[in-house]
Design a protein around this motif. Structure first.
Motif, PDB file in Angstrom:
ATOM      1  N   VAL A  25      18.236  53.497  56.095  1.00 34.55           N
ATOM      2  CA  VAL A  25      19.419  53.113  55.302  1.00 34.55           C
ATOM      3  C   VAL A  25      19.227  51.712  54.744  1.00 34.55           C
ATOM      4  N   VAL A  26      18.748  50.801  55.586  1.00 37.17           N
ATOM      5  CA  VAL A  26      18.496  49.418  55.138  1.00 37.17           C
ATOM      6  C   VAL A  26      17.437  49.415  54.034  1.00 37.17           C
ATOM      7  N   PHE A  28      16.597  51.882  52.019  1.00 37.98           N
ATOM      8  CA  PHE A  28      17.144  52.514  50.810  1.00 37.98           C
ATOM      9  C   PHE A  28      18.032  51.534  50.036  1.00 37.98           C
ATOM     10  N   CYS A  29      18.915  50.864  50.761  1.00 38.52           N
ATOM     11  CA  CYS A  29      19.830  49.903  50.110  1.00 38.52           C
ATOM     12  C   CYS A  29      19.049  48.745  49.482  1.00 38.52           C
ATOM     13  N   THR A  30      18.045  48.271  50.207  1.00 38.61           N
ATOM     14  CA  THR A  30      17.235  47.154  49.701  1.00 38.61           C
ATOM     15  C   THR A  30      16.498  47.557  48.417  1.00 38.61           C
ATOM     16  N   THR A  32      17.226  49.959  46.372  1.00 43.63           N
ATOM     17  CA  THR A  32      18.200  50.199  45.298  1.00 43.63           C
ATOM     18  C   THR A  32      18.562  48.883  44.624  1.00 43.63           C
ATOM     19  N   VAL A  33      18.815  47.876  45.430  1.00 39.37           N
ATOM     20  CA  VAL A  33      19.174  46.550  44.888  1.00 39.37           C
ATOM     21  C   VAL A  33      18.011  45.979  44.070  1.00 39.37           C
ATOM     22  N   LEU A  77      13.722  56.812  45.032  1.00 40.29           N
ATOM     23  CA  LEU A  77      15.061  56.609  45.604  1.00 40.29           C
ATOM     24  C   LEU A  77      15.633  57.929  46.120  1.00 40.29           C
ATOM     25  N   ALA A  81      16.569  58.900  49.865  1.00 39.94           N
ATOM     26  CA  ALA A  81      17.904  59.418  50.186  1.00 39.94           C
ATOM     27  C   ALA A  81      17.766  60.694  51.029  1.00 39.94           C
TER      28      ALA A  81
END
Lengths: 173, 74
Positions: A25-26, A28-30, A32-33, A77, A81
């Motif tokens: 999750v970390v 993926f979020c990183t 994405t940003v 991505l 996910a």
């Protein structure tokens, strides 16, 4: 029902799967940003476009075509996910087995999520190779193999219980 | 525990296990599981058919025996 040793092992693999889920999750979020920022810079600053395409992150490969580059990013991505979905489903499946919840709809749904998630990864990896995008999951492939092993172990425990139920059912005249 | 006394009733009615199994629609092996006390349970439908064929009541073939020395299975 699961015995003490199996329960302890289930607790260990549950903790590991939750750690893998959290790190995915970390990650993926990183990513994405990072890709969002790269996208904004790409649109706003024409001079930065060439360097963004050249200095592409590991796993996307050597791309000169911007559309191929962005398609590869979207694929990565989406793959990540799917990994998050698989990790979540595996951790929930293990939690169910730990709580002796075997043949219920929720357990079946988690197994279905794993099947769909892993199926999507296989299809998208093939799709990526068709367009010569050279997408790789890198270090995540070890994590997914471990998660798959955990899922198969949980299903093995369920089968053991199921065999006991079948045996009891056979002894009901 | 519940003891199955089907042998006594079969003897009184002059019916063999094989004949009873055929009449109630179960295999002789399944009937043997019931007779030897290895059965974990019996369906009401099966019990009803046994009572119909043997012309008896469930209490004639099932008996409760206090089994305090052994672990309770249920």
């Amino acid at each position: 029902m699961t015995n003490k040793r199996a329960n302890s092992f289930l607790t260990i693999i549950y903790v590991i799967s939750v750690i893998i889920l959290a790190s995915l999750v970390v990650g993926f979020c990183t990513l994405t940003v990072i890709f969002l920022i790269a996208g904004i810079v790409f649109l706003v600053n024409p001079s930065a476009r060439i360097s963004i395409l050249k200095d592409s992150p590991t796993g996307i490969g050597n791309l000169n075509n911007p559309w191929g580059f962005w398609l590869a990013i979207l694929l990565i991505l989406f793959l990540l996910a799917m990994l998050v979905v698989i990790a979540w489903a595996v951790s929930k499946l293990i939690q169910n087995v730990r709580n002796n919840i075997f043949f219920e709809t929720s357990t079946l749904n988690y197994i279905r999520c794993i099947l769909w998630g892993y199926g999507a990864i296989i299809v998208l990896s093939l799709f990526g190779s068709l367009f010569d995008l050279n997408i790789s999951l890198g270090d995540s492939s070890g994590a997914i193999s471990l998660l798959m092993w955990f899922a198969v172990y949980a299903i093995y425990i369920m089968f053991k219980y199921g065999i006991q139920l079948q045996d009891d059912s056979n002894k009901i005249v | 525990m519940i003891k199955v006394n089907i042998d006594k009733v079969l003897l009184d009615r002059h019916i063999t296990s094989k004949m009873l199994a055929a009449e109630i629609g179960i295999t002789p092996a399944n009937l043997s599981i019931l007779k030897t006390g290895k059965a974990k349970g019996i369906r009401f439908a099966t019990l009803s058919r046994i009572c119909k064929v043997l012309k008896c009541q469930p209490g004639d073939i099932l008996e409760y025996v206090d089994d305090s020395d052994h672990a309770d299975e249920f």
